[in-house]
Scaffold this active site. Structure first.
Site, PDB file in Angstrom:
ATOM      1  N   PRO A   1      33.723 -26.708  22.582  1.00 52.61           N
ATOM      2  CG  PRO A   1      31.454 -27.028  23.004  1.00 52.61           C
ATOM      3  CD  PRO A   1      32.568 -26.092  23.241  1.00 52.61           C
ATOM      4  CD  GLU A   2      34.543 -23.822  16.563  1.00 51.86           C
ATOM      5  OE1 GLU A   2      34.733 -24.072  15.360  1.00 51.86           O
ATOM      6  OE2 GLU A   2      34.788 -22.720  17.065  1.00 51.86           O
TER       7      GLU A   2
ATOM      8  CE  LYS B 180      29.627 -26.408  15.975  1.00 48.85           C
ATOM      9  NZ  LYS B 180      28.994 -25.075  15.987  1.00 48.85           N
TER      10      LYS B 180
ATOM     11  NE  ARG C 119      28.791 -18.160  19.250  1.00 48.57           N
ATOM     12  CZ  ARG C 119      27.937 -18.276  20.261  1.00 48.57           C
ATOM     13  NH1 ARG C 119      26.656 -18.359  20.026  1.00 48.57           N
ATOM     14  NH2 ARG C 119      28.372 -18.311  21.486  1.00 48.57           N
TER      15      ARG C 119
END
Length: 259
Positions: free
Chosen positions: A2-3, A52, A240
């Site tokens: 999911p982006e 999102k 990240r």
DNA sequence: TCTTTATGGTGAG
DNA sequence: TCACCCTAAAGAT
């Protein structure tokens, strides 16, 4: 998965498949049992994506879904298999069944809570109402590298780790550069690049940013850069893994060679 | 049958 | 900056 592109695609699909009809809502896993009971049998009015986040409107408190890192929707036309033990939410209208597993959020929000949530989000490049100037104004005041600021949903909503890497590469921007050093023209190219990549992602249903359906640098650490042949780097930034080409994005590259 | 990994976000220290 | 939450699929054993 999911982006922002995934979430906007889901809003379109669920709007098409479920809205305007009474929807059977349940929580096979049980963790959303109370909410499901309230919504069960109600007619879904519409589905909206912002960054999102997904908002399902029924004339009741809005259903808010955020997929987080591991959340996934699965859709079945016709007969659906039994839900897995982790299926938080099931929605069915006529022949379409949708299962949601692993979301970070699946909850009912009253209007005040929804407003508070939206107030925390920067402009979403996938939305027609987005104002890139607002994002630029916030970005200019930020300390820290552009590679970190791009992931901050208060600055820009919908961009995640894959698109930050791909867009910065396409624009030849060193992720380590101070966000405040990015000028308006450069930011506008970055916004335009992100917007185009995200839009393509909504159409494709996946992140395919490079010619031929692949990616420039995302998850390509150790492989040769498609543009210059230097080894793509992988390093941690903003918790990240950041992927970038140390030669194409060396800090003095000019402009947006590919975007 | 394990362990690992994932495109995310929060809250504690 | 870190630990932790969520689930499923892929990879290792």
């Amino acid at each position: 998965m999911p982006e922002g592109h995934t979430v906007h695609r889901l809003a379109l699909d669920h709007g098409r498949d479920l809205a305007g009809r009474p929807v059977a809502v349940s929580s096979p896993q049980g963790r959303f049992a109370d909410g499901a009971r309230l919504l069960d049998g109600c007619t879904l009015l519409d589905v909206e994506a912002y960054g999102k986040h997904l908002f399902y409107r029924w004339g009741h408190p809005v259903l808010h879904v955020h997929l987080g890192l591991v959340g996934t929707f699965r859709t079945f036309h016709g007969d659906a298999p039994a839900p897995t033990s982790g299926t938080r939410l099931a929605m069915r209208a006529e022949e379409v069944t949708v299962y949601l597993a692993g979301p970070a959020a699946c909850e009912l929000l009253d209007p005040a809570a929804e407003d508070a949530l939206r107030a925390r989000l920067g402009p979403d490049p996938l939305r027609a109402d987005a104002d890139p100037g607002a994002a630029f104004a916030v970005l200019q005041r930020r300390r820290g590298p552009i590679g970190g600021v791009l992931l901050d949903q208060r600055v820009l909503a919908g961009v995640g780790n894959a698109y930050r890497a791909e867009a910065l590469f396409a624009c030849g921007i060193d992720p380590h550069r101070a966000a405040a050093s990015v000028g308006r023209d450069e930011f506008d190219r970055l916004w335009h690049t992100l917007s185009g990549m995200l839009r393509q992602g909504v159409t494709d249903g996946r992140i395919a940013t490079a010619p031929g359906g692949g990616r420039f640098v995302y998850k390509r650490a150790g492989e040769p850069c498609v543009r210059c042949g230097a080894t793509v780097a992988g390093a941690s930034m903003a918790a990240r893994t950041l992927f970038f080409c140390p030669r194409c994005q060396c800090g003095n590259a000019q402009g947006c060679a590919l975007g």
